[in-house]
Design a protein around this motif. Sequence first.
Motif, short mmCIF file in Angstrom:
data_model
loop_
_atom_site.label_atom_id
_atom_site.label_comp_id
_atom_site.label_asym_id
_atom_site.label_seq_id
_atom_site.Cartn_x
_atom_site.Cartn_y
_atom_site.Cartn_z
N HIS A 170 -8.79 53.67 -4.96
CA HIS A 170 -9.17 54.68 -5.02
C HIS A 170 -9.81 55.18 -6.00
N SER B 291 -7.32 61.72 -14.71
CA SER B 291 -7.94 62.77 -13.72
C SER B 291 -8.75 62.36 -12.30
N THR C 220 -2.24 63.36 -5.88
CA THR C 220 -2.76 63.29 -4.48
C THR C 220 -1.51 62.67 -4.11
N HIS D 295 -10.91 49.88 3.82
CA HIS D 295 -11.70 51.11 2.80
C HIS D 295 -12.64 50.00 1.91
N THR E 158 -15.57 69.65 -7.36
CA THR E 158 -14.34 69.13 -8.84
C THR E 158 -15.16 69.67 -10.23
N VAL F 226 -17.52 63.64 1.86
CA VAL F 226 -16.24 62.60 0.98
C VAL F 226 -17.33 63.24 -0.25
N ALA G 251 -16.39 65.65 -2.03
CA ALA G 251 -15.80 65.47 -3.96
C ALA G 251 -16.91 65.73 -4.93
N CYS H 267 -11.93 57.45 -8.68
CA CYS H 267 -13.14 57.62 -8.18
C CYS H 267 -14.53 57.52 -8.58
N ARG I 206 0.29 59.15 -1.87
CA ARG I 206 0.56 57.94 -1.14
C ARG I 206 1.18 57.71 -0.07
N ARG J 67 -16.26 51.66 0.95
CA ARG J 67 -16.38 52.92 -0.15
C ARG J 67 -17.95 51.51 -0.97
C1 HEM Z 1 -14.71 66.38 -12.65
C2 HEM Z 1 -15.09 65.83 -11.46
C3 HEM Z 1 -14.24 64.37 -10.73
C4 HEM Z 1 -13.13 64.44 -10.78
C5 HEM Z 1 -11.83 64.90 -11.04
C6 HEM Z 1 -12.72 63.27 -9.19
C7 HEM Z 1 -11.21 63.54 -9.16
C8 HEM Z 1 -10.69 61.94 -8.55
C9 HEM Z 1 -9.87 61.25 -7.86
C10 HEM Z 1 -8.10 61.58 -8.65
C11 HEM Z 1 -10.18 60.92 -7.13
C12 HEM Z 1 -9.30 59.72 -6.32
C13 HEM Z 1 -8.27 60.52 -5.26
C14 HEM Z 1 -7.02 59.40 -5.01
O1 HEM Z 1 -6.53 58.47 -5.22
O2 HEM Z 1 -6.26 59.52 -3.90
C15 HEM Z 1 -11.42 60.53 -6.38
C16 HEM Z 1 -12.25 59.93 -5.74
C17 HEM Z 1 -13.21 59.52 -5.32
N1 HEM Z 1 -14.15 60.22 -5.68
FE1 HEM Z 1 -13.87 62.39 -7.48
N2 HEM Z 1 -13.55 63.08 -8.42
C18 HEM Z 1 -14.77 63.78 -9.57
C19 HEM Z 1 -16.08 63.60 -8.90
C20 HEM Z 1 -16.71 63.12 -8.38
C21 HEM Z 1 -17.72 63.15 -7.68
C22 HEM Z 1 -19.25 63.94 -8.99
C23 HEM Z 1 -18.60 62.25 -6.53
C24 HEM Z 1 -19.03 61.65 -5.65
C25 HEM Z 1 -19.77 62.19 -6.10
C26 HEM Z 1 -16.90 62.16 -6.41
C27 HEM Z 1 -16.60 60.90 -5.58
C28 HEM Z 1 -15.31 59.99 -5.01
C29 HEM Z 1 -15.54 59.24 -4.17
C30 HEM Z 1 -16.61 58.90 -3.26
C31 HEM Z 1 -13.84 59.20 -4.30
C32 HEM Z 1 -13.14 58.54 -3.06
C33 HEM Z 1 -12.68 56.64 -3.59
C34 HEM Z 1 -11.52 55.78 -2.96
O3 HEM Z 1 -11.72 56.77 -1.68
O4 HEM Z 1 -12.61 54.67 -2.82
N3 HEM Z 1 -15.43 62.71 -7.66
N4 HEM Z 1 -12.17 61.24 -7.40
#
Ligand code: HEM
Length: 445
Positions: free
Chosen positions: A374, A368, A314, A121, A268, A260, A264, A376, A316, A125
Amino acid sequence: MKARYAVRWAAEHGLPRLGLRALHRSGDPFARLLCGEEGRTDPYSLIEQVRAAGGVQTTRTGYAAYDYQLCRAILRDRRFGVRTPIDPAVPAPLRRYAERVVLPPNPIEAPSMFMMDPPEHSRLRKPVASAFTPRAVARLGDRVREVTTELLDAMPAHGSADLIGDFAAQVPIAVIAEMLGFPAADRELFLRWGDVVTPLLDVGISWRAHRRAMAATAAMQGYLAAHIEKLRHEPREDIFSVLVSSGELNTTELMASANVLMGAGFETTMNLIGNAIPLLLAHPDQLDLVRAEPQRWPGAIEEVLRFDPPVQMTARRVLEPVDLGAGVHLQPGKSIIVSLAGANRDSAKFPDPHRFDVTRANAKEHLSFGSGIHACIGASLARLEAVHALPALFERFPDLRLDGDPRRRGLSTLHGYEHMPARLGRPADARAVPSAPSGDRMPGS
Ligand code: HEM
């Protein structure tokens, strides 16, 4: 191929679907939350019913947590890993066969970083996260403002619009598509693909939905392979091209990262912008407050994220025996649902949690964006987009009204609207979009 996908669907979704439906028929609030209509439209009253039954729920396949401290602790605890696509409760022969079925790259299939534990991971990442530092994201402010202005200019004066399709979806898709180097003409293609791929995040989707998602992911795979090949020969300056040129990730890993980021990165944020609009219109005192004191917009956006989170939950997997105290022992191999929406409405953390209050002092402590390894990557970008888009919309159309009830998407993990008809009313004379409340400094940057 179709038969192999069917086996995979049966193990990953079909069996859980049968179990959840049976529970749903018996009125079980957990099942109603995961697969019922109310879970999609108003999950919060069901969450309170489940919460009332105790801190950790034991379900047919594992556990579920709804309280703030517990959810945060689980997300930060190395005794929990990412969930496996196929639940360990599925009979072993079917599970073993289904696990060998390779699906086209998609956000919830390894090597997507969502689905990887350390050390893999961290390797996946790191290069992606380095493109999303708050400073790097703040530099995108001007582009976000331009995109927002173009979209508002294109809206019919005195007319009607669908605030999801015409606005909330368009801001983030334009930004992420540019970051990944996709031509503007392909944005609609990605919107369509995203629409059919995101149901994969839910438990127990139908065979038809799974087939559609597989067709879209296969098409995306071809598109991304050609795109990566092109960037290898003609490198550019967008973040994806830099990632390709760095050589840190192989082609499959690059596709997974692009998947992703697309998934993501816009679904979102579309939900954040989309969820904010009816909330603010339904609380005119709160809208008046941010209009009168625009420096309150960042706080208001945190409160939207807390109150109606775009990602509701989410999951685990328990990696080793965990004793949570008060007689709660978690067994290894089981999965645990972590309710981000439940954590955000926990009265022990957020007093009077069902009140939407843009002045709430600790709103930003919501879960959120997840927590722990992990958490965001795109949180600063999502905040930047919302803090430009929402004030600009309400300033341009001071008499904005919804035209009927907006329609929720039929998903339980991602929480947002698919259609939001609105009467725009008279546009304000000024054509300039207001600058972000505190320069381009984002909350948390
Ligand atoms: C309001 C907007 C967003 C919300 C609510 C959100 C929410 C989340 C959450 C809850 C996670 C964690 C999931 C987990 O722990 O299982 C996450 C991970 C992630 N988010 Fe967001 N996200 C948003 C916007 C974005 C944007 C704009 C991007 C990139 C352009 C992004 C990229 C990612 C990535 C790559 C991860 C994975 C991180 C990892 O696994 O290490 N997200 N997001």
